[in-house]
Scaffold this active site. Sequence first.
Site, PDB file in Angstrom:
ATOM      1  N   HIS A  30      39.534 -13.983  -4.799  1.00  0.00           N
ATOM      2  CA  HIS A  30      38.815 -12.718  -4.668  1.00  0.00           C
ATOM      3  C   HIS A  30      37.329 -12.921  -4.918  1.00  0.00           C
ATOM      4  O   HIS A  30      36.954 -13.657  -5.829  1.00  0.00           O
ATOM      5  CB  HIS A  30      39.408 -11.679  -5.625  1.00  0.00           C
ATOM      6  CG  HIS A  30      40.802 -11.299  -5.255  1.00  0.00           C
ATOM      7  ND1 HIS A  30      41.887 -12.032  -5.675  1.00  0.00           N
ATOM      8  CD2 HIS A  30      41.277 -10.325  -4.457  1.00  0.00           C
ATOM      9  CE1 HIS A  30      42.987 -11.494  -5.157  1.00  0.00           C
ATOM     10  NE2 HIS A  30      42.655 -10.450  -4.413  1.00  0.00           N
ATOM     11  N   ASP A  79      39.147 -12.372  -0.618  1.00  0.00           N
ATOM     12  CA  ASP A  79      39.340 -10.947  -0.309  1.00  0.00           C
ATOM     13  C   ASP A  79      38.360 -10.097  -1.119  1.00  0.00           C
ATOM     14  O   ASP A  79      37.816 -10.538  -2.129  1.00  0.00           O
ATOM     15  CB  ASP A  79      40.759 -10.509  -0.706  1.00  0.00           C
ATOM     16  CG  ASP A  79      41.810 -11.016   0.268  1.00  0.00           C
ATOM     17  OD1 ASP A  79      41.469 -11.821   1.151  1.00  0.00           O
ATOM     18  OD2 ASP A  79      42.970 -10.595   0.129  1.00  0.00           O
TER      19      ASP A  79
HETATM   20 ZN    ZN Z   1      42.164  -6.753  -1.505  1.00  0.00          ZN
END
Ligand code: ZN
Length: 221
Positions: free
Chosen positions: A175, A34
């Site tokens: 991430h 993400d």
């Molecule tokens: Zn996010």
Amino acid sequence: MKKVVFFFVFFLFLSPCFGKEIDINKKVIALTFDDGPSKYTKDIREVLNTYKINATFFLVGNKVNQYQEILKKLKQDGNCFGNHTYSHKWLSKEKKQTIKKEIENTNQVIEDTLNYKVRYFRPAYGAINKTVRKLTDLDIIFWNIDSQDWKVKNSKQIAYNIINHAKDEGIILMHDMYSRSVNALKIFIPYLQTKGYQFVTIEELEEIKKMRKKINSYESK
Ligand code: ZN
């Protein structure tokens, strides 16, 4: 006795992030990132290519233009992309018009830049409600293995978080923001590969789940 079905599948030319030979009788796991793209995307790409695997990147729309080149390379390598809003907004707190814009503008910039049609959406902060669901046709994808790389500062601990919760049809949340996440990849990817896991994109995972369901329904007849 149940008949054992050995099934080998060739996924070819169906979509850009859908091109490997996968044995659907063996464990599969999907790696997702993400919040990118970022200055770490190229390092992630290097690791993925070292271990010959693909991942799914849930992109923040307003970052796409700055990182066009690396994203194009990721696409060529066979990685998959999803929508993670345009400016990482908490959509369930926003008005309809903003929600629509956040989702549609991201689809548009990914399509324009990468010539890639987005199918999947992961809301920022996992924040979703009925209104958001109604305003998009994209399939919503969450995760079931949390690396906690946003709060754990140590690469080994991030890798252990994943290894300890690894399972067939798992979706790993990471991430594209931290060097510690890149280092964690180098620990858990080869380890899980020795344990028989095949890394797949979300697109491949969804297809494998459907095929397995079909096979199970034949077998139980
Ligand atoms: Zn996010």
